[in-house]
Design a protein around this motif. Structure first.
Motif, PDB file in Angstrom:
ATOM      1  N   CYS A 285     -14.715   2.494  10.583  1.00  0.00           N
ATOM      2  CA  CYS A 285     -15.112   2.852   9.197  1.00  0.00           C
ATOM      3  C   CYS A 285     -13.909   3.828   8.495  1.00  0.00           C
ATOM      4  O   CYS A 285     -13.772   3.327   7.316  1.00  0.00           O
ATOM      5  N   ILE A 286     -13.567   4.769   9.182  1.00  0.00           N
ATOM      6  CA  ILE A 286     -12.312   5.467   8.444  1.00  0.00           C
ATOM      7  C   ILE A 286     -11.054   4.923   8.022  1.00  0.00           C
ATOM      8  O   ILE A 286     -10.645   4.755   7.084  1.00  0.00           O
ATOM      9  N   TRP A 287     -10.723   3.875   9.237  1.00  0.00           N
ATOM     10  CA  TRP A 287      -9.560   2.982   8.893  1.00  0.00           C
ATOM     11  C   TRP A 287      -9.942   1.946   7.792  1.00  0.00           C
ATOM     12  O   TRP A 287      -8.873   1.767   7.028  1.00  0.00           O
ATOM     13  N   ILE A 288     -11.181   1.407   7.652  1.00  0.00           N
ATOM     14  CA  ILE A 288     -11.392   0.639   6.759  1.00  0.00           C
ATOM     15  C   ILE A 288     -11.354   1.380   5.347  1.00  0.00           C
ATOM     16  O   ILE A 288     -10.601   0.920   4.246  1.00  0.00           O
ATOM     17  N   ILE A 289     -11.782   2.525   5.055  1.00  0.00           N
ATOM     18  CA  ILE A 289     -11.824   3.544   4.046  1.00  0.00           C
ATOM     19  C   ILE A 289     -10.126   3.670   3.548  1.00  0.00           C
ATOM     20  O   ILE A 289      -9.920   3.519   2.333  1.00  0.00           O
ATOM     21  N   ILE A 290      -9.440   3.906   4.631  1.00  0.00           N
ATOM     22  CA  ILE A 290      -7.988   4.343   4.271  1.00  0.00           C
ATOM     23  C   ILE A 290      -7.378   3.010   3.752  1.00  0.00           C
ATOM     24  O   ILE A 290      -6.624   3.069   2.925  1.00  0.00           O
ATOM     25  N   VAL A 291      -7.511   2.012   4.421  1.00  0.00           N
ATOM     26  CA  VAL A 291      -6.658   0.852   3.995  1.00  0.00           C
ATOM     27  C   VAL A 291      -7.122   0.334   2.789  1.00  0.00           C
ATOM     28  O   VAL A 291      -6.390   0.085   1.526  1.00  0.00           O
ATOM     29  N   VAL A 292      -8.455   0.376   2.188  1.00  0.00           N
ATOM     30  CA  VAL A 292      -8.950   0.030   0.838  1.00  0.00           C
ATOM     31  C   VAL A 292      -8.384   1.047   0.073  1.00  0.00           C
ATOM     32  O   VAL A 292      -7.943   0.516  -1.278  1.00  0.00           O
ATOM     33  N   ALA A 293      -8.507   2.221   0.117  1.00  0.00           N
ATOM     34  CA  ALA A 293      -8.048   3.193  -0.726  1.00  0.00           C
ATOM     35  C   ALA A 293      -6.313   3.102  -0.917  1.00  0.00           C
ATOM     36  O   ALA A 293      -5.907   3.150  -2.167  1.00  0.00           O
ATOM     37  N   VAL A 294      -5.618   2.795   0.088  1.00  0.00           N
ATOM     38  CA  VAL A 294      -4.242   2.586  -0.169  1.00  0.00           C
ATOM     39  C   VAL A 294      -4.032   1.471  -0.898  1.00  0.00           C
ATOM     40  O   VAL A 294      -3.028   1.397  -1.872  1.00  0.00           O
ATOM     41  N   VAL A 295      -4.487   0.295  -0.709  1.00  0.00           N
ATOM     42  CA  VAL A 295      -4.733  -1.020  -1.287  1.00  0.00           C
ATOM     43  C   VAL A 295      -4.869  -0.509  -2.715  1.00  0.00           C
ATOM     44  O   VAL A 295      -3.933  -1.076  -3.873  1.00  0.00           O
ATOM     45  N   THR A 296      -5.956   0.111  -2.984  1.00  0.00           N
ATOM     46  CA  THR A 296      -6.036   0.177  -4.501  1.00  0.00           C
ATOM     47  C   THR A 296      -5.159   1.019  -5.208  1.00  0.00           C
ATOM     48  O   THR A 296      -4.839   0.898  -6.483  1.00  0.00           O
ATOM     49  N   ILE A 297      -4.706   2.331  -4.552  1.00  0.00           N
ATOM     50  CA  ILE A 297      -3.795   3.077  -4.959  1.00  0.00           C
ATOM     51  C   ILE A 297      -2.252   2.150  -5.392  1.00  0.00           C
ATOM     52  O   ILE A 297      -1.775   2.301  -6.539  1.00  0.00           O
TER      53      ILE A 297
ATOM     54  N   ILE B 137      -0.399  -8.069   4.568  1.00  0.00           N
ATOM     55  CA  ILE B 137      -0.316  -6.578   5.424  1.00  0.00           C
ATOM     56  C   ILE B 137      -1.936  -6.517   5.754  1.00  0.00           C
ATOM     57  O   ILE B 137      -2.212  -6.051   6.788  1.00  0.00           O
ATOM     58  N   VAL B 138      -2.677  -6.600   4.646  1.00  0.00           N
ATOM     59  CA  VAL B 138      -4.182  -6.271   5.020  1.00  0.00           C
ATOM     60  C   VAL B 138      -4.656  -7.593   5.975  1.00  0.00           C
ATOM     61  O   VAL B 138      -5.705  -6.916   6.931  1.00  0.00           O
ATOM     62  N   ALA B 139      -4.435  -8.613   5.611  1.00  0.00           N
ATOM     63  CA  ALA B 139      -5.080  -9.755   6.473  1.00  0.00           C
ATOM     64  C   ALA B 139      -4.422  -9.431   7.987  1.00  0.00           C
ATOM     65  O   ALA B 139      -5.158  -9.912   8.749  1.00  0.00           O
ATOM     66  N   ILE B 140      -3.232  -9.037   8.066  1.00  0.00           N
ATOM     67  CA  ILE B 140      -2.811  -8.897   9.528  1.00  0.00           C
ATOM     68  C   ILE B 140      -3.415  -7.801  10.131  1.00  0.00           C
ATOM     69  O   ILE B 140      -3.741  -7.900  11.538  1.00  0.00           O
ATOM     70  N   ALA B 141      -3.838  -6.539   9.623  1.00  0.00           N
ATOM     71  CA  ALA B 141      -4.537  -5.677  10.011  1.00  0.00           C
ATOM     72  C   ALA B 141      -6.098  -6.048  10.401  1.00  0.00           C
ATOM     73  O   ALA B 141      -6.655  -5.787  11.548  1.00  0.00           O
TER      74      ALA B 141
END
Length: 86
Positions: free
Chosen positions: A13-25, A55-59
């Motif tokens: 869950c923490i990794w998902i939140i970090i990825v979504v935050a970085v993409v949004t920024i 990059i998100v899809a690869i993750a």
């Protein structure tokens, strides 16, 4: 930390939140930066968005294969912690 444990779920869950935050920024900052550079053609913005989502899809694929590895009992493939061997 074993696969599908509470600690593992928290880590995921923490990794998902970090990825979504970085993409949004990045999606918020890139058009602004490109506007400061004197207006960049629309294809450049589209290419940046495609690379970002690739990059998100690869993750996501990496996480899915980690989940499959956990289900098969062989441990995961890197990002997710392996199962302890007895």
């Amino acid at each position: 930390m074993a696969c599908f444990s509470l600690g593992w779920a928290m880590s995921l869950c923490i990794w998902i939140i970090i990825v979504v935050a970085v993409v949004t920024i990045i999606r918020a900052v890139v058009p602004w930066l490109l506007g400061l550079m004197g207006g960049v053609p629309a294809p450049v913005v589209t290419i940046i968005n495609v690379v970002l989502w690739a990059i998100v899809a690869i993750a996501v694929v990496y996480i899915i294969f980690g989940l499959i590895g956990c289900l098969m009992g062989g441990g995961s493939v890197g990002l997710l912690p392996p199962l302890p061997h007895r």
